[in-house]
Every structure is written in structure tokens, then in C-alpha cells.
Design an enzyme around this catalytic site. Structure first.
Site, mmCIF file in Angstrom:
data_model
loop_
_atom_site.group_PDB
_atom_site.id
_atom_site.type_symbol
_atom_site.label_atom_id
_atom_site.label_comp_id
_atom_site.label_asym_id
_atom_site.label_seq_id
_atom_site.Cartn_x
_atom_site.Cartn_y
_atom_site.Cartn_z
ATOM 1 N N HIS A 132 -11.748 5.062 -7.917
ATOM 2 C CA HIS A 132 -10.294 5.076 -7.811
ATOM 3 C C HIS A 132 -9.685 4.464 -8.973
ATOM 4 C CE1 HIS A 132 -6.718 6.179 -5.840
ATOM 5 N NE2 HIS A 132 -6.472 5.102 -5.516
ATOM 6 N N HIS A 151 -19.403 -8.797 -17.175
ATOM 7 C CA HIS A 151 -18.130 -8.521 -17.641
ATOM 8 C C HIS A 151 -18.038 -9.401 -18.760
ATOM 9 C CE1 HIS A 151 -14.358 -6.752 -17.692
ATOM 10 N NE2 HIS A 151 -13.494 -7.827 -17.273
ATOM 11 N N HIS A 168 2.581 1.990 -3.376
ATOM 12 C CA HIS A 168 1.731 2.524 -4.370
ATOM 13 C C HIS A 168 1.359 4.119 -3.920
ATOM 14 C CE1 HIS A 168 -2.758 2.891 -5.588
ATOM 15 N NE2 HIS A 168 -2.051 3.078 -6.767
ATOM 16 N N HIS A 178 -3.555 -8.367 -16.814
ATOM 17 C CA HIS A 178 -4.841 -8.095 -17.375
ATOM 18 C C HIS A 178 -5.400 -6.608 -16.800
ATOM 19 C CE1 HIS A 178 -8.812 -8.993 -19.014
ATOM 20 N NE2 HIS A 178 -9.467 -8.934 -17.894
ATOM 21 N N GLU A 235 0.818 -1.307 -0.214
ATOM 22 C CA GLU A 235 0.140 0.139 -0.114
ATOM 23 C C GLU A 235 0.723 1.396 -0.029
ATOM 24 O OE1 GLU A 235 -3.339 2.693 0.282
ATOM 25 O OE2 GLU A 235 -3.005 0.645 -0.510
#
Length: 353
Positions: A148, A259, A86, A326, A83
Site C-alpha cells: 500500500h 535499511h 486519509h 522522512h 484513518e
């Protein structure tokens, strides 16, 4: 047809900063996906620090102090670092965008120098920081997590667009005829891909990626039990810890199934666009026709890779490396469509736009 590339000219000021920012944005997108996929979104239960520290607490004394402050959030050092790294990289990107804005302001009176676009990117990345905070404070509420993710993709795309604008490549305007229908398809394709990325974000934030563990059917059925009302209820309660998801199995199945349907629609739409683009490009000929074919080839390569990665996620039960790839593949497919639309709708722009 009188429309062709006029060649490259001198790169505009800020080009190399934009290139670096675009590359850094790709890393931020990848790190965001990695953080989400290793369930490290709450690796630091506060923001912008981590358990009240600027780095992840790792000594016994620091961990004891951290857990006294956050008794419901035991320290997991690996997730905390995922975290925080990032956040560090995202913060660096914000500083870089600020530098781009300052430079754009200084050069705003130069011909064809973008100014509004850098401002928009700065506003967006500032909003992204807020969404990063809300992701933690609202305990991975799917609406915020998805927003986000979309904000990250939007930042990446706009920085790429800025790089194109600053590249110094001038093009004559592509004529509406015979490109009118092709331009409409290009815009539609861009919007549909954005919609599919939104679905992908919703799938990930609701932990529905493995709701259908088989192919081509889902749970051994063509139409398994699904609850679309629950799966796409954007009024989910704020408050529960959404780590691992809160939806029932049929709701997650509905999200995953949607999806998949979105992926099929994109394949059909982009194949149709490719066929029309080839016909128009060979009819027009010249550098314009050649560029259309090259960009369509890039789009189809990105689409093929992305579909392959999506199938691989299901076949091998969401391996981390493929799942992260992906996410990045979706971003690169989006960028290829941004480049395609930029070319079709390109031409000189007013200074400051």
C-alpha cells in the site's frame, strides 16, 4: 552537442488538473504516514466506512452501537478520524484522476497528448483502494501495508511524470554519447531508491524503526544479533493483528540494519553519479549540461535532507513530525530522480503514449 532545451510551449490540456492531483497525492502520502505512525491503521475496523458509519462515531449512542458491532475494537475517536481523513482525501484523489482520464480520452488525438499514462494511474489508484481495504481486513499484514505504501509512492511519482509530460516543455533528445553511462547510472539510482523505499516500508510495517536506537553502531555493536530469515519472511501468517508488530527483536534488528545498509549504498551511488554528471555536464556545456547540474543539485539536496531526517529519527527516538517528514522526504527524493531520468531519456513521444 546539438542537444538543448527548445523552450516552453503552451501547456497541454489537463496540466493544471495533473498539478492539483500531484499536490493532493503528496498529502495522501503524508496522511498515510501519519496514520501508520500514530497506530491508527485500524482506527476504523471496517471499510470503507467506520464502524458502519460514514464518519467516525462520536456520540455516546453512536459509540455504544459501534462497539456492539465490533466488540473487539473499542472506539478511539482520534485514531478513527486519522484513518477516515486519509480515506476522504484518497477518495478525492481518485475522483480527480478519473477527471484526468476523461479529459485525456477527449484529447487523445491531439499531438503528444498522454493517454496510456492516465489510464495506468487510474488502474493503480483503484488497486490502491483495494490495498487500503485489505490493510484493514487483514489487520495490518506487513506485506499489504508495504504494498500500500509503495502504491502511494508510485501514484505520486506517475502523477508527477504526467505533470512533466503535460507541462509543454519540449526538449531535444539527449545524445547517448557521452551520456550513455550516465543514463545507466540514472536508471540504477532510481531502482535502488525504489528498493530502499520498499525497505523503509517493510521497516515501518514491522515496527522496526527503533530496533537500533543508537548511532553509528546498533545496540552498542557493529554487528548485533540478527535474524534475517524471520525478518524478511514474506510468508508471515495472515490472521494475527499486526498492530505493534509480531516479529522477535532479532528479526526487527535485521530489517532496520538492512535499511541502514541500503542508505549507505544510495549515498555512495548518488555521490558517484554526481561526480560523473559534473564531469560530463561541463564537457558538454550549454543548456543540457546546465540542466544536468541543476537536477543533480536537487537530487543531492533531497538526499542530504533525507539522510538528516533518518538520523534525527534515531537520535530523538522517532518523533512524529520528523518520521512523517522522512516518509515525504523519500517520496521527494524519488520524484527528483524521476525528473532526472525524464530529462535524460526525454524527447518527443508518440501521441497517446
Amino acid at each position: 552537442m546539438g542537444s538543448q532545451l527548445t523552450g516552453a510551449v503552451m501547456k497541454k490540456k489537463g496540466f493544471y488538473l495533473a498539478v492539483i492531483a500531484t499536490l493532493l497525492a503528496s498529502i495522501v502520502v503524508g496522511l498515510g504516514a501519519y496514520t501508520r505512525l500514530v497506530h491508527a491503521g485500524l482506527g476504523c475496523p471496517d471499510w470503507p466506512g467506520c464502524y458502519g458509519f460514514l464518519t467516525v462515531p462520536d456520540t455516546q449512542q453512536e459509540i455504544a452501537h459501534a462497539e456492539s458491532l465490533f466488540p473487539d475494537a473499542p472506539v478511539e475517536v482520534d485514531k478513527g478520524w486519522a484513518e477516515m481523513i486519509h480515506r476522504y482525501v484518497a477518495g478525492t484523489l481518485m475522483l480527480l484522476v478519473l477527471m484526468i482520464v476523461i479529459q485525456a480520452f477527449k484529447n487523445r488525438r491531439e499531438p503528444d497528448q498522454p493517454f496510456k499514462l492516465p489510464i495506468l494511474i487510474l488502474v493503480l489508484i483503484t488497486l490502491q483502494a483495494a490495498f487500503g481495504m485489505w490493510t484493514v481486513t487483514l489487520k495490518l499484514w506487513p506485506q499489504v501495508v508495504t504494498a500500500h505504501l509503495l502504491g502511494g509512492f508510485a501514484t505520486f511519482s506517475l502523477l508527477f511524470l504526467l505533470t512533466l509530460r503535460l507541462s509543454g516543455v519540449h526538449r531535444a533528445k539527449v545524445p547517448d554519447k557521452p551520456f550513455f553511462f550516465l543514463k545507466g547510472l540514472a536508471v540504477l539510482s532510481l531502482l535502488v531508491v525504489i528498493g530502499q523505499i520498499s525497505l523503509g516500508g517493510w521497516t515501518s510495517s514491522n515496527y522496526a524503526a527503533l530496533a537500533c536506537p543508537d548511532l553509528p553502531m546498533c545496540q552498542g555493536q557493529w554487528l548485533p544479533p540478527m535474524n534475517f530469515a524471520e525478518g524478511f519472511d514474506v510468508g508471515q501468517d495472515i490472521g494475527p493483528n499486526y498492530l505493534g508488530g509480531q516479529l522477535h527483536a532479532e528479526a526487527r534488528t535485521a530489517i532496520h540494519f538492512a535499511h541502514r545498509i541500503g542508505a549507505l549504498l544510495i549515498i555512495m551511488l548518488l555521490v558517484l553519479q554526481m561526480l560523473i554528471a559534473l564531469r560530463v555536464s561541463f564537457k558538454v556545456g550549454g543548456s543540457v549540461g546546465s540542466m544536468v547540474r541543476q537536477l543533480m543539485l536537487l537530487i543531492m539536496i533531497m538526499l542530504t535532507v533525507q539522510v538528516g531526517l533518518g538520523l534525527s529519527n534515531i537520535i530523538w527516538s522517532l518523533p512524529l513530525s520528523i518520521a512523517v517528514a522522512h516518509n515525504l522526504g523519500g517520496a521527494l527524493l524519488l520524484l527528483s530522480l524521476v525528473a532526472y531520468n525524464y530529462f535524460l531519456f526525454g524527447g518527443s513521444r508518440r501521441a497517446g503514449a
